[in-house]
Design a protein around this motif. Structure first.
Motif, short mmCIF file in Angstrom:
data_model
loop_
_atom_site.label_atom_id
_atom_site.label_comp_id
_atom_site.label_asym_id
_atom_site.label_seq_id
_atom_site.Cartn_x
_atom_site.Cartn_y
_atom_site.Cartn_z
N UNK A 172 0.85 -1.19 0.00
CA UNK A 172 0.00 0.00 0.00
C UNK A 172 0.89 1.24 0.00
N UNK A 173 0.78 2.05 -1.03
CA UNK A 173 1.62 3.22 -1.15
C UNK A 173 0.83 4.45 -1.55
N UNK A 174 1.54 5.44 -2.13
CA UNK A 174 0.93 6.69 -2.59
C UNK A 174 0.22 7.42 -1.45
N UNK A 175 0.77 7.36 -0.25
CA UNK A 175 0.10 7.96 0.91
C UNK A 175 -0.09 9.46 0.75
N UNK A 176 0.97 10.15 0.32
CA UNK A 176 0.88 11.61 0.16
C UNK A 176 -0.08 11.96 -0.98
N UNK A 177 0.00 11.22 -2.08
CA UNK A 177 -0.84 11.52 -3.24
C UNK A 177 -2.32 11.29 -2.94
N UNK A 178 -2.64 10.19 -2.25
CA UNK A 178 -4.04 9.92 -1.91
C UNK A 178 -4.56 10.98 -0.94
N UNK A 179 -3.72 11.34 0.02
CA UNK A 179 -4.14 12.38 0.97
C UNK A 179 -4.47 13.69 0.26
N UNK A 180 -3.66 14.04 -0.74
CA UNK A 180 -3.90 15.28 -1.48
C UNK A 180 -5.21 15.21 -2.26
N UNK A 181 -5.53 14.04 -2.83
CA UNK A 181 -6.77 13.90 -3.58
C UNK A 181 -7.97 13.94 -2.65
N UNK A 182 -7.85 13.33 -1.47
CA UNK A 182 -8.96 13.35 -0.52
C UNK A 182 -9.24 14.76 -0.02
N UNK A 183 -8.18 15.59 0.05
CA UNK A 183 -8.38 16.98 0.48
C UNK A 183 -9.26 17.76 -0.50
N UNK A 184 -9.27 17.35 -1.76
CA UNK A 184 -10.03 18.07 -2.78
C UNK A 184 -11.49 17.62 -2.86
N UNK A 185 -11.88 16.65 -2.03
CA UNK A 185 -13.28 16.21 -2.02
C UNK A 185 -14.07 17.10 -1.05
N UNK A 186 -15.11 17.76 -1.50
CA UNK A 186 -15.86 18.68 -0.63
C UNK A 186 -16.53 17.94 0.54
N UNK A 187 -16.54 18.60 1.67
CA UNK A 187 -17.26 18.15 2.87
C UNK A 187 -16.81 16.78 3.38
N UNK A 188 -15.57 16.40 3.09
CA UNK A 188 -15.05 15.12 3.58
C UNK A 188 -14.21 15.37 4.83
N UNK A 189 -14.64 14.75 5.94
CA UNK A 189 -13.92 14.90 7.20
C UNK A 189 -12.75 13.92 7.23
N UNK A 190 -11.52 14.43 7.17
CA UNK A 190 -10.32 13.58 7.11
C UNK A 190 -9.67 13.38 8.47
N UNK A 191 -10.15 14.08 9.47
CA UNK A 191 -9.53 13.94 10.80
C UNK A 191 -8.23 14.71 10.88
N UNK A 192 -7.41 14.32 11.86
CA UNK A 192 -6.16 15.02 12.08
C UNK A 192 -5.11 14.60 11.05
N UNK A 193 -4.29 15.55 10.67
CA UNK A 193 -3.20 15.27 9.71
C UNK A 193 -1.88 15.16 10.45
N UNK A 194 -0.92 14.54 9.81
CA UNK A 194 0.43 14.41 10.37
C UNK A 194 1.44 14.61 9.25
N UNK A 195 2.59 15.07 9.64
CA UNK A 195 3.64 15.32 8.64
C UNK A 195 4.28 14.01 8.19
#
Length: 319
Positions: A172-195
């Protein structure tokens, strides 16, 4: 950077069209990523999942647009010409001889070892050893080194679909890329982020660390010195035997009466018959108890003083 070979490698990587995919913001949403991969599947070429109870659909077109990936060129790594791959085997070689596609990455120059890691961990994301050269990883390297035009949108999205397909040996990879795509989905609660871990981000510092570690490993291989092994805490059997003296077990044998050595028994040479004689019936003057009868084991002709010295009590046999 001062290393011209390293600079040339990064310039080729940027010219390939992967800059947007590899240069994403280093922020991830761990809980949302776990939720995404647990619920993900592929339907009609589209990746579908649910995150925080909300439906998420990722198509190849949206994936390519998000990272400005090239959509023209070769869509399959096996389509790269064989002569180009052979040429690349000589370019990246440390010794000048074409590298073996079934060997290790230590055959290559330091900048191409780093490129091999980038292809293995950020592009291919295959499970297995990162130090081994495979045909897939070397084909990816060839496209960068020789400037082969590739349809990275198709290649990367194909790898993405394998990540969510059950039964595949795909990490399972592409963690940064998937996170960036999920940020662009309106009204989606992603919870806390980490560096994203700083050690996994290529900076001048991490690149120099990579070079120093590989130079040290190469020096050890050149001298043939074996790597020191950690001392084992287990005690060998010889040490244990020396520390603790073994006790010898002794057993006592019971001697059966049937096996008694007959040599111990005293056997008379001549037997003398025992003769019984009548004792005197006259009681002693001061004695009211009958005395036992006297036993004479000798002839009547023997003197009386010798008879008095003879012990006539029966003797027990030695056993």
């Amino acid at each position: 950077m001062d290393d011209q070979g390293m600079v040339s490698m990064f310039q080729g990587l940027m010219a390939s069209g992967l800059t947007g995919f590899l240069g994403c913001p280093a922020v991830i949403y761990e809980d949302s990523l776990v939720d995404f991969f647990e619920n993900a599947s592929v339907r009609d070429g589209v990746i579908i999942s649910t995150v925080a109870g909300q439906l998420v659909e990722i198509s190849e077109e949206w994936f390519a647009e998000s990272f400005d990936l090239p959509v023209g060129g070769l869509g399959d790594l096996s389509a790269i010409p064989k002569d180009v791959i052979f040429y690349a085997r000589s370019i990246v070689s440390l010794s000048g001889e074409p590298v073996s596609l079934s060997g290790g990455k230590n055959q290559m120059k330091i900048e191409f070892r780093l490129l091999c890691d980038i292809m293995a961990k950020a592009i291919s994301v295959k499970a297995g050893s990162f130090n081994a050269i495979t045909v897939e990883k070397f084909s990816l390297m060839t496209a960068i080194v020789c400037g082969v035009q590739m349809n990275w949108a198709i290649i990367l999205f194909r790898t993405f679909k394998k990540m969510v397909t059950p039964g595949t040996k795909q990490a399972k990879g592409y963690a940064v890329q998937i996170s960036l795509m999920l940020e662009n989905i309106p009204n989606l609660d992603l919870g806390e982020s980490s560096e994203f871990p700083a050690s996994k981000i290529l900076t001048d510092k991490t690149v120099h660390r990579f070079v120093s570690l590989n130079d040290k490993a190469g020096a050890e291989e050149a001298t043939g010195e074996p790597k020191p092994k950690a001392a084992s805490k287990k005690r060998r059997a010889a040490d244990v035997g020396a520390a603790v003296a073994k006790k010898k077990r002794t057993t006592k044998k019971r001697v059966s009466l049937s096996k008694v050595n007959l040599d111990w028994m005293v056997v008379a040479q001549e037997s003398v018959p025992i003769q019984m004689i009548e004792g005197s019936t006259a009681p002693a003057a001061d004695d009211t108890v009958d005395q036992p009868a006297a036993v004479d084991v000798f002839s009547a002709d023997r003197p009386a003083e010798e008879i008095d010295r003879i012990d006539v009590r029966p003797r027990a046999h030695n056993r």
